[in-house]
Design an enzyme around this catalytic site. Structure first.
Site, short mmCIF file in Angstrom:
data_model
loop_
_atom_site.label_atom_id
_atom_site.label_comp_id
_atom_site.label_asym_id
_atom_site.label_seq_id
_atom_site.Cartn_x
_atom_site.Cartn_y
_atom_site.Cartn_z
N GLU A 282 0.71 -1.21 0.07
CA GLU A 282 -0.08 0.10 0.08
C GLU A 282 0.68 1.19 -0.16
O GLU A 282 0.90 1.79 1.14
CB GLU A 282 -0.86 0.04 1.13
N GLU A 374 -6.10 -7.21 -0.91
CA GLU A 374 -6.48 -6.94 0.57
C GLU A 374 -7.65 -6.29 0.41
O GLU A 374 -7.95 -5.19 -0.19
CB GLU A 374 -5.31 -6.46 0.90
C1 IDC Z 1 -2.78 -3.70 10.30
C2 IDC Z 1 -3.17 -4.95 11.11
C3 IDC Z 1 -2.94 -4.54 12.79
C4 IDC Z 1 -1.17 -4.00 12.78
C5 IDC Z 1 -1.05 -2.82 11.74
C6 IDC Z 1 -0.03 -2.29 11.65
O1 IDC Z 1 -4.32 -5.53 11.14
O2 IDC Z 1 -2.87 -5.53 13.75
O3 IDC Z 1 -0.82 -3.65 14.20
O4 IDC Z 1 -1.69 -3.27 10.38
O5 IDC Z 1 1.08 -2.86 10.90
C7 IDC Z 1 -4.04 -2.12 5.53
C8 IDC Z 1 -2.54 -2.81 5.76
C9 IDC Z 1 -2.66 -3.72 6.84
C10 IDC Z 1 -3.45 -3.36 8.19
C11 IDC Z 1 -4.75 -3.25 7.80
C12 IDC Z 1 -5.43 -2.84 8.87
O6 IDC Z 1 -2.45 -3.45 4.53
O7 IDC Z 1 -1.20 -3.94 7.16
O8 IDC Z 1 -2.95 -4.22 9.02
N1 IDC Z 1 -4.91 -2.18 6.59
O9 IDC Z 1 -5.33 -1.58 9.48
N2 IDC Z 1 -4.46 -1.26 4.91
C13 IDC Z 1 -5.69 -0.87 5.26
C14 IDC Z 1 -5.92 -1.62 6.67
#
Ligand code: IDC
Length: 456
Positions: A282, A374
């Site tokens: 992302e 995702e």
């Molecule tokens: C989130 C995880 C969370 C973690 C965070 C930081 O769910 O447990 O603490 O990342 O790394 C994304 C990202 C994905 C995120 C997810 C939810 O690709 O890494 O995971 N998210 O926030 N993009 C939008 C949402």
């Protein structure tokens, strides 16, 4: 005879029947149309139209129908050539769906606008024959073999992901959480459950680069990713190798790491049919041109080792095609990555991203190959309440457009986006209702329905 023909022609012209003297369209003796509004918002809607040929086989088709209300307009259609004149809509099959055997169906769809009411269209005809058919839909015939057996090496064809028979397919599956944190959740039992019980077509391997990920142990993480690719392959699932950049958001920060990592995994997995490479999860806080520049440096490294694999490129604004940064898909359409056999990532979190994101995806889907590598059923934080209505609208839209998806996450993380309740990964049950969260239960119910992959 000549005179009679001329007379008839004149007579026909008077009656407005000149078409009777044109070469006859390939006739269909019957048809059935299933029209479904898959999503509707203020002044706009999206609909799917499934056309089933109940007559003789046709080698070309034109579907016509009438929009009953004055303000109903098709704005963008897909899987066919769409036009509208007044209330009359004409839909002409394209290369890959214009041949319809008896009983075969074509799925097309469109986004439209309306003012006031949005009644169902009327007077559907296929090649001029009224579609009055009401045969019961046969249930989809589950095909023998795993997703990789049936579909083989994938490639991009037009805006679709296509299988070895050059036909569009949709893959439905799950993403890991960060493998640096939830490695315990990816073992023989959980992968068996994903393949056999969830009937998942794909497994996305989220290898964070920062946050205690790849940068701390390149060899260790590369090895673990390769092991997970093998575990997916053994079970006939596709594997998306996700170079999970997130913070910092500029993928160029990790350019050298990406080149090293992808040179290695592409060489090691080149002979496999099940691998898809996702080069930057992302991008955020960075321009599209910087992302494009990154892609044009990493993709050649992959191609040098593994020439035929599909590559997914992240997009601006957390892979929102720029929408989360106030832009839209046009920045990609007008300045695409200079590479073939690639798709663009579109990510969403259903409780945060709704109609305007769905509208962007719908517009973009007819112009760009898209892969939802995702998405979450919850808010963009990964937590909060699951939004069932929005998730259902999204998944119906992705099904309609045949866009592949992976859900965040196949894990026991203590957050509502996770499919399992905390503690599940200590055991061996990854499918029963006792271990699934609300999100897990919804995703399992969606993913485990039979695939209908084209086999010829
Ligand atoms: C989130 C995880 C969370 C973690 C965070 C930081 O769910 O447990 O603490 O990342 O790394 C994304 C990202 C994905 C995120 C997810 C939810 O690709 O890494 O995971 N998210 O926030 N993009 C939008 C949402």
């Amino acid at each position: 005879m000549k005179r009679l023909f001329a007379l008839l022609a004149t007579f026909a012209t008077v009656l407005g029947l000149t078409a009777a003297f044109s070469p006859p369209a390939v006739a269909a003796t019957g048809c059935k149309v299933d029209y479904t509004v898959t999503s509707q918002w203020t002044g706009g809607f999206q609909a799917g139209v499934k056309i089933t040929n109940l007559g003789a086989p046709v080698t070309g088709w034109t579907l016509a129908f009438t929009m009953p209300a004055a303000g109903q307009k098709v704005t963008q259609g897909w899987n066919a050539t769409w036009s509208q004149s007044g209330s009359a809509v004409t839909v002409v099959g394209v290369d890959w769906n214009r041949t319809l055997a008896t009983g075969a169906a074509a799925d097309v769809g469109f986004t439209g606008t309306f003012t006031g009411a949005n009644p169902k269209p009327t007077a559907f005809t296929l090649n001029g024959v009224a579609c009055t058919g009401s045969l019961e839909e046969p249930p989809p015939v589950p095909v023998d073999g795993t997703p990789v057996d049936v579909n083989g090496q994938l490639h991009v064809c037009g805006v679709n992901l296509c299988n070895q028979h050059n036909r569009p397919v949709q893959l439905r599956g799950m993403s890991t959480h960060g493998i640096q944190w939830f490695d315990r959740c990816y073992n023989a039992a959980s992968l068996d459950a994903l393949a056999d019980d969830w009937k998942s077509d794909l497994f996305r391997i989220a290898m964070y680069v920062q946050e205690d990920g790849y940068e701390t142990d390149p060899a260790g993480f590369t090895g673990r990713v390769n092991d997970l690719v093998d575990m997916a392959e053994d079970r006939g699932m596709y594997a998306v190798i996700d170079f999970h950049t997130l913070t910092p958001g500029d993928p160029n920060f990790n350019l050298e790491r990406a080149k090293t990592f992808f040179a290695s995994v592409a060489a090691r997995n080149a002979g496999k049919k099940n691998v898809i490479y996702e080069i930057a999860n992302e991008p955020n806080g960075v321009s599209w041109s910087a992302v494009k520049n990154y892609a044009e440096q990493v993709i050649p490294v992959i191609r040098a080792a593994d020439p035929d694999a599909v590559v997914i490129v992240g997009t601006r604004g957390w892979s929102s095609l720029g929408v989360s940064d106030g832009s839209n898909e046009s920045e990609v359409v007008n300045n695409p990555v200079n590479a073939s056999n690639i798709m663009y990532a579109f990510h969403f979190y259903a409780a945060s991203h709704k109609d305007n994101y769905r509208a962007a995806l719908s517009r973009a889907a007819s112009q760009l190959p898209l892969f939802v590598s995702e998405f979450g059923t919850v808010s963009a934080t990964g937590g909060g309440a699951m939004d069932r209505t929005s998730t259902t609208a999204w998944l119906d839209l992705l099904d309609q457009l045949k866009i592949s998806y992976a859900n965040w996450t196949y894990s026991e993380a203590p957050e509502s986006s996770a499919a399992f309740k905390p503690g599940t990964c200590n055991g061996s049950d990854y499918g029963s209702s006792g271990v699934l969260t609300e999100s897990g239960a919804l995703l399992k119910s969606r993913i485990s329905t039979p695939d209908s992959f084209p086999t010829s």
